[in-house]
Design an enzyme around this catalytic site. Structure first.
Site, PDB file in Angstrom:
ATOM      1  N   ARG A 243     -38.955  20.385  -1.023  1.00 52.58           N
ATOM      2  CA  ARG A 243     -40.190  20.251  -0.268  1.00 52.58           C
ATOM      3  C   ARG A 243     -40.336  18.772   0.066  1.00 52.58           C
ATOM      4  NH1 ARG A 243     -42.910  23.242   3.159  1.00 52.58           N
ATOM      5  NH2 ARG A 243     -45.174  22.956   3.055  1.00 52.58           N
TER       6      ARG A 243
ATOM      7  N   TYR B 225     -37.856  19.377 -11.749  1.00 52.58           N
ATOM      8  CA  TYR B 225     -39.211  18.862 -11.509  1.00 52.58           C
ATOM      9  C   TYR B 225     -39.610  17.945 -12.663  1.00 52.58           C
ATOM     10  CZ  TYR B 225     -44.093  19.526  -9.768  1.00 52.58           C
ATOM     11  OH  TYR B 225     -45.356  19.368  -9.249  1.00 52.58           O
TER      12      TYR B 225
ATOM     13  N   ARG C 190     -58.606  24.238 -20.724  1.00 56.30           N
ATOM     14  CA  ARG C 190     -59.260  23.934 -22.015  1.00 56.30           C
ATOM     15  C   ARG C 190     -60.742  24.296 -22.008  1.00 56.30           C
ATOM     16  NH1 ARG C 190     -58.462  18.257 -20.172  1.00 56.30           N
ATOM     17  NH2 ARG C 190     -56.347  17.916 -20.890  1.00 56.30           N
TER      18      ARG C 190
ATOM     19  N   GLU D 231     -52.029  13.116   1.991  1.00 56.45           N
ATOM     20  CA  GLU D 231     -50.687  13.629   1.659  1.00 56.45           C
ATOM     21  C   GLU D 231     -50.511  15.007   2.289  1.00 56.45           C
ATOM     22  OE1 GLU D 231     -49.641  12.908  -2.481  1.00 56.45           O
ATOM     23  OE2 GLU D 231     -48.518  14.780  -2.494  1.00 56.45           O
TER      24      GLU D 231
ATOM     25  N   ASP E 213     -41.089  14.585 -14.567  1.00 52.57           N
ATOM     26  CA  ASP E 213     -42.040  13.486 -14.466  1.00 52.57           C
ATOM     27  C   ASP E 213     -41.365  12.206 -14.946  1.00 52.57           C
ATOM     28  OD1 ASP E 213     -44.232  14.674 -13.285  1.00 52.57           O
ATOM     29  OD2 ASP E 213     -45.083  15.368 -15.170  1.00 52.57           O
TER      30      ASP E 213
ATOM     31  N   ARG F 136     -48.016  23.398 -15.699  1.00 49.08           N
ATOM     32  CA  ARG F 136     -48.208  21.944 -15.786  1.00 49.08           C
ATOM     33  C   ARG F 136     -49.679  21.600 -16.025  1.00 49.08           C
ATOM     34  NH1 ARG F 136     -44.491  18.405 -13.344  1.00 49.08           N
ATOM     35  NH2 ARG F 136     -46.151  17.167 -12.380  1.00 49.08           N
TER      36      ARG F 136
ATOM     37  N   ARG G 177     -54.020  16.416  -0.583  1.00 47.26           N
ATOM     38  CA  ARG G 177     -54.882  15.513  -1.351  1.00 47.26           C
ATOM     39  C   ARG G 177     -55.076  14.193  -0.629  1.00 47.26           C
ATOM     40  NH1 ARG G 177     -50.782  15.669  -6.638  1.00 47.26           N
ATOM     41  NH2 ARG G 177     -48.909  15.178  -5.479  1.00 47.26           N
TER      42      ARG G 177
HETATM   43  P1  FAD Z   1     -36.126   8.831  -7.267  1.00 45.48           P
HETATM   44  O1  FAD Z   1     -37.312   8.019  -7.601  1.00 45.48           O
HETATM   45  O2  FAD Z   1     -36.225   9.820  -6.169  1.00 45.48           O
HETATM   46  O3  FAD Z   1     -34.935   7.824  -6.962  1.00 45.48           O
HETATM   47  C1  FAD Z   1     -33.731   8.221  -6.363  1.00 45.48           C
HETATM   48  C2  FAD Z   1     -33.279   7.077  -5.476  1.00 45.48           C
HETATM   49  O4  FAD Z   1     -31.976   7.382  -5.000  1.00 45.48           O
HETATM   50  C3  FAD Z   1     -34.162   6.879  -4.250  1.00 45.48           C
HETATM   51  O5  FAD Z   1     -34.618   5.542  -4.196  1.00 45.48           O
HETATM   52  C4  FAD Z   1     -33.235   7.212  -3.083  1.00 45.48           C
HETATM   53  O6  FAD Z   1     -33.489   6.424  -1.942  1.00 45.48           O
HETATM   54  C5  FAD Z   1     -31.878   6.925  -3.677  1.00 45.48           C
HETATM   55  N1  FAD Z   1     -30.792   7.648  -3.028  1.00 45.48           N
HETATM   56  C6  FAD Z   1     -30.710   8.988  -2.824  1.00 45.48           C
HETATM   57  N2  FAD Z   1     -29.569   9.284  -2.179  1.00 45.48           N
HETATM   58  C7  FAD Z   1     -28.926   8.104  -1.971  1.00 45.48           C
HETATM   59  C8  FAD Z   1     -27.714   7.759  -1.322  1.00 45.48           C
HETATM   60  N3  FAD Z   1     -26.949   8.680  -0.741  1.00 45.48           N
HETATM   61  N4  FAD Z   1     -27.359   6.452  -1.288  1.00 45.48           N
HETATM   62  C9  FAD Z   1     -28.130   5.498  -1.841  1.00 45.48           C
HETATM   63  N5  FAD Z   1     -29.296   5.784  -2.448  1.00 45.48           N
HETATM   64  C10 FAD Z   1     -29.690   7.068  -2.514  1.00 45.48           C
HETATM   65  N6  FAD Z   1     -44.290  11.559 -12.315  1.00 45.48           N
HETATM   66  C11 FAD Z   1     -45.200  11.253 -13.279  1.00 45.48           C
HETATM   67  O7  FAD Z   1     -44.825  11.039 -14.431  1.00 45.48           O
HETATM   68  N7  FAD Z   1     -46.535  11.142 -12.976  1.00 45.48           N
HETATM   69  C12 FAD Z   1     -47.012  11.330 -11.726  1.00 45.48           C
HETATM   70  O8  FAD Z   1     -48.225  11.227 -11.486  1.00 45.48           O
HETATM   71  C13 FAD Z   1     -46.080  11.681 -10.694  1.00 45.48           C
HETATM   72  N8  FAD Z   1     -46.504  11.898  -9.432  1.00 45.48           N
HETATM   73  C14 FAD Z   1     -45.598  12.203  -8.459  1.00 45.48           C
HETATM   74  C15 FAD Z   1     -46.067  12.407  -7.173  1.00 45.48           C
HETATM   75  C16 FAD Z   1     -45.169  12.706  -6.150  1.00 45.48           C
HETATM   76  C17 FAD Z   1     -45.690  12.932  -4.767  1.00 45.48           C
HETATM   77  C18 FAD Z   1     -43.777  12.807  -6.436  1.00 45.48           C
HETATM   78  C19 FAD Z   1     -42.802  13.139  -5.342  1.00 45.48           C
HETATM   79  C20 FAD Z   1     -43.308  12.612  -7.723  1.00 45.48           C
HETATM   80  C21 FAD Z   1     -44.207  12.301  -8.757  1.00 45.48           C
HETATM   81  N9  FAD Z   1     -43.772  12.076 -10.059  1.00 45.48           N
HETATM   82  C22 FAD Z   1     -44.695  11.769 -11.043  1.00 45.48           C
HETATM   83  C23 FAD Z   1     -42.343  12.187 -10.422  1.00 45.48           C
HETATM   84  C24 FAD Z   1     -41.595  10.843 -10.371  1.00 45.48           C
HETATM   85  O9  FAD Z   1     -41.649  10.323  -9.068  1.00 45.48           O
HETATM   86  C25 FAD Z   1     -40.141  11.094 -10.765  1.00 45.48           C
HETATM   87  O10 FAD Z   1     -40.044  11.681 -12.034  1.00 45.48           O
HETATM   88  C26 FAD Z   1     -39.262   9.835 -10.792  1.00 45.48           C
HETATM   89  O11 FAD Z   1     -39.670   8.854  -9.896  1.00 45.48           O
HETATM   90  C27 FAD Z   1     -37.855  10.259 -10.472  1.00 45.48           C
HETATM   91  O12 FAD Z   1     -36.958   9.187 -10.601  1.00 45.48           O
HETATM   92  P2  FAD Z   1     -35.460   9.367 -10.077  1.00 45.48           P
HETATM   93  O13 FAD Z   1     -34.775   8.084 -10.370  1.00 45.48           O
HETATM   94  O14 FAD Z   1     -34.877  10.604 -10.593  1.00 45.48           O
HETATM   95  O15 FAD Z   1     -35.593   9.647  -8.517  1.00 45.48           O
HETATM   96  N1  UDP Z   2     -52.178  23.045  -8.340  1.00 48.72           N
HETATM   97  C1  UDP Z   2     -53.164  23.838  -7.791  1.00 48.72           C
HETATM   98  N2  UDP Z   2     -54.351  23.276  -7.444  1.00 48.72           N
HETATM   99  C2  UDP Z   2     -54.604  21.953  -7.619  1.00 48.72           C
HETATM  100  C3  UDP Z   2     -53.606  21.155  -8.197  1.00 48.72           C
HETATM  101  C4  UDP Z   2     -52.390  21.731  -8.541  1.00 48.72           C
HETATM  102  O1  UDP Z   2     -52.964  25.028  -7.593  1.00 48.72           O
HETATM  103  O2  UDP Z   2     -55.702  21.497  -7.285  1.00 48.72           O
HETATM  104  C5  UDP Z   2     -50.888  23.692  -8.677  1.00 48.72           C
HETATM  105  C6  UDP Z   2     -49.910  23.614  -7.496  1.00 48.72           C
HETATM  106  O3  UDP Z   2     -49.101  24.770  -7.508  1.00 48.72           O
HETATM  107  C7  UDP Z   2     -49.091  22.387  -7.848  1.00 48.72           C
HETATM  108  C8  UDP Z   2     -48.965  22.538  -9.365  1.00 48.72           C
HETATM  109  O4  UDP Z   2     -50.262  23.052  -9.760  1.00 48.72           O
HETATM  110  O5  UDP Z   2     -47.831  22.387  -7.214  1.00 48.72           O
HETATM  111  C9  UDP Z   2     -48.672  21.285 -10.127  1.00 48.72           C
HETATM  112  O6  UDP Z   2     -49.657  20.329  -9.826  1.00 48.72           O
HETATM  113  P1  UDP Z   2     -49.427  18.789 -10.115  1.00 48.72           P
HETATM  114  O7  UDP Z   2     -50.708  18.077  -9.832  1.00 48.72           O
HETATM  115  O8  UDP Z   2     -48.834  18.640 -11.456  1.00 48.72           O
HETATM  116  O9  UDP Z   2     -48.341  18.433  -8.994  1.00 48.72           O
HETATM  117  P2  UDP Z   2     -47.680  17.071  -8.483  1.00 48.72           P
HETATM  118  O10 UDP Z   2     -48.604  15.946  -8.828  1.00 48.72           O
HETATM  119  O11 UDP Z   2     -46.346  17.028  -9.143  1.00 48.72           O
HETATM  120  O12 UDP Z   2     -47.586  17.320  -7.019  1.00 48.72           O
END
Ligand code: FAD
Ligand code: UDP
Length: 367
Positions: free
Chosen positions: A249, A348, A176, A300, A350, A172, A280
């Site tokens: 996780r 996984y 560069r 976090e 985005d 991911r 972070r």
């Molecule tokens: P979710 O957003 O998880 O939505 C699923 C919903 O279903 C939830 O609201 C949940 O409450 C509901 N649900 C589950 N089970 C039930 C049930 N039994 N009954 C009723 N409701 C239920 N993506 C990026 O592009 N850029 C980023 O920088 C980025 N950062 C991230 C950082 C973190 C910490 C995390 C965890 C994810 C990140 N993502 C990022 C990924 C992004 O959050 C997801 O791709 C996207 O939000 C997923 O959408 P979804 O609809 O699949 O799931």
């Molecule tokens: N990672 C790392 N060091 C960092 C940031 C990321 O080793 O400082 C690794 C780690 O394994 C992480 C993965 O790269 O799970 C993907 O990072 P990303 O920032 O894309 O994760 P997210 O924002 O989805 O948690």
């Protein structure tokens, strides 16, 4: 009794895009979510004028112009570029791995100097077919970067040894040989002005919504309301953990409001060292170039998942993938349930990938 065409379980991005597209096709949708708000993990909470990314930092990025245009229908985006820094053994490094990082590590000033070091470390490791995250990292970027910026962060983030994790996770991050701290290679990037809720509200306009509704607490009654179900929760839970739990996780977020204007000078600061308990710290105002006199920061912490906790990341190792394939085979037998999103596809994803996947599934459904 079937008042709706679709019951959409989960008001995350997948559910909201599906609901929006189905509604455009004249279908009637009910969206339910067990949380007390819509938006899933992109939900923002306004804390004294600052949009706090409640479930972790979310930066929108995509290479696909159609997806970029799609989200821009609902909100204007700013020109935020994610450039996290990482603290390792008291020193600060730029991410992703680029000429600035290499200068900070070795004092190298030209791509050739940096390449010479990295290539000799890769050669010394000598692995042709990396089979896990550690092998992948060592053959991509060498030992020094791995040990300074990857190993401890990764093992803290996933609660597993880097040798037990799938290789794709580390791919991911760009590598560069330019002085470019942009965390993503994509052509389009930014934060929606006013927060992600604007996009969610736009997607769900005119659609029936019920929050605080857990599908599994009232499955039969809810299912009877619609002809079809769009399920975006956990696929293993849908099948009552028939083949056992998939592993996830979880995360814990610790928010603090501070009466200081600028706590860390950047939206995202990673902490590599294993003796720092969090991975972070996010300072949310920097996503929107906020000028407030105060700030809100979030530490976090990565945590072991249990069935009572939120599942944030699928752990896509071989064992879990095998189990997932068994669940997927069951899901393919369901003519009236569409499975989609990070939890139902155990992927996984985005945000841009979720939108693309939801659009593809609606296309398949309606064309
Ligand atoms: P979710 O957003 O998880 O939505 C699923 C919903 O279903 C939830 O609201 C949940 O409450 C509901 N649900 C589950 N089970 C039930 C049930 N039994 N009954 C009723 N409701 C239920 N993506 C990026 O592009 N850029 C980023 O920088 C980025 N950062 C991230 C950082 C973190 C910490 C995390 C965890 C994810 C990140 N993502 C990022 C990924 C992004 O959050 C997801 O791709 C996207 O939000 C997923 O959408 P979804 O609809 O699949 O799931
Ligand atoms: N990672 C790392 N060091 C960092 C940031 C990321 O080793 O400082 C690794 C780690 O394994 C992480 C993965 O790269 O799970 C993907 O990072 P990303 O920032 O894309 O994760 P997210 O924002 O989805 O948690």
């Amino acid at each position: 009794m079937q008042m709706y065409d679709y019951l959409i379980v989960g008001a995350g991005l997948f559910g909201c895009v599906f609901a929006h597209e189905a509604t455009k096709k004249g279908k009637k949708c009910l969206v339910v979510d067990k949380r007390d708000h819509v938006g899933g993990n992109v939900y923002c909470e306004n804390v004294d004028g600052i949009n706090v990314h409640k479930y972790g930092a979310h930066i929108f990025h995509t290479n696909d112009k159609d997806i970029w245009d799609y989200v821009n229908q609902f909100a204007e985006f700013n020109n935020y570029v994610n450039s996290p820094v990482s603290i390792s053994k008291g020193k600060l490094y730029n991410l992703p791995f680029n000429m600035n990082t290499f200068y900070q590590l070795w004092g190298t000033k030209t791509p050739e100097e940096a390449k010479t070091i990295i290539e000799s470390q890769i050669k010394e490791f000598g692995c042709k077919n990396p089979e896990n995250l550690e092998e992948q990292a060592l053959s991509l970027i060498g030992k020094d970067v791995y040990e300074t910026l990857i190993k401890e962060y990764t093992e803290k983030q996933w609660g597993k040894k880097a040798t037990e994790l799938p290789a794709f996770i580390i791919k991911r991050l760009p590598v560069r040989y330019t002085f470019n701290n942009n965390y993503f290679n994509d052509a389009y990037q930014g934060i929606p002005i006013g927060g992600y809720n604007k996009i969610i509200d736009g997607l769900l306009e005119g659609i029936d919504i019920k929050t605080n509704v857990d599908f599994f607490k009232d499955k039969d009654a809810l299912s009877s309301l619609a002809k079809k179900i769009v399920f975006t929760g956990k696929i293993d839970e849908f099948y009552d953990y028939n083949y056992g739990n998939l592993e996830y996780r979880s995360l814990r977020f610790e928010n603090t409001k501070l009466n200081t204007e600028n706590f860390q000078g950047n939206a995202v600061v990673n902490y590599n060292d294993s003796n720092v308990p969090y991975t972070r710290i996010i300072e949310h105002k920097h996503f929107e170039f906020g000028k407030q006199k105060h700030t809100v920061i979030t530490k976090e912490f990565s945590e072991q998942w249990t069935t009572e906790k939120e599942a944030y990341y699928p752990i896509n190792n071989e064992e879990n993938q095998k189990k997932y394939q068994a669940y997927k085979a069951l899901s393919l037998q369901e003519p009236d349930v569409i499975f989609g999103g990070r939890l139902a596809e155990y992927k996984y994803y985005d945000m841009h990938q979720i939108i693309a996947s939801a659009l593809q599934k609606t296309k398949k459904e309606f064309n």
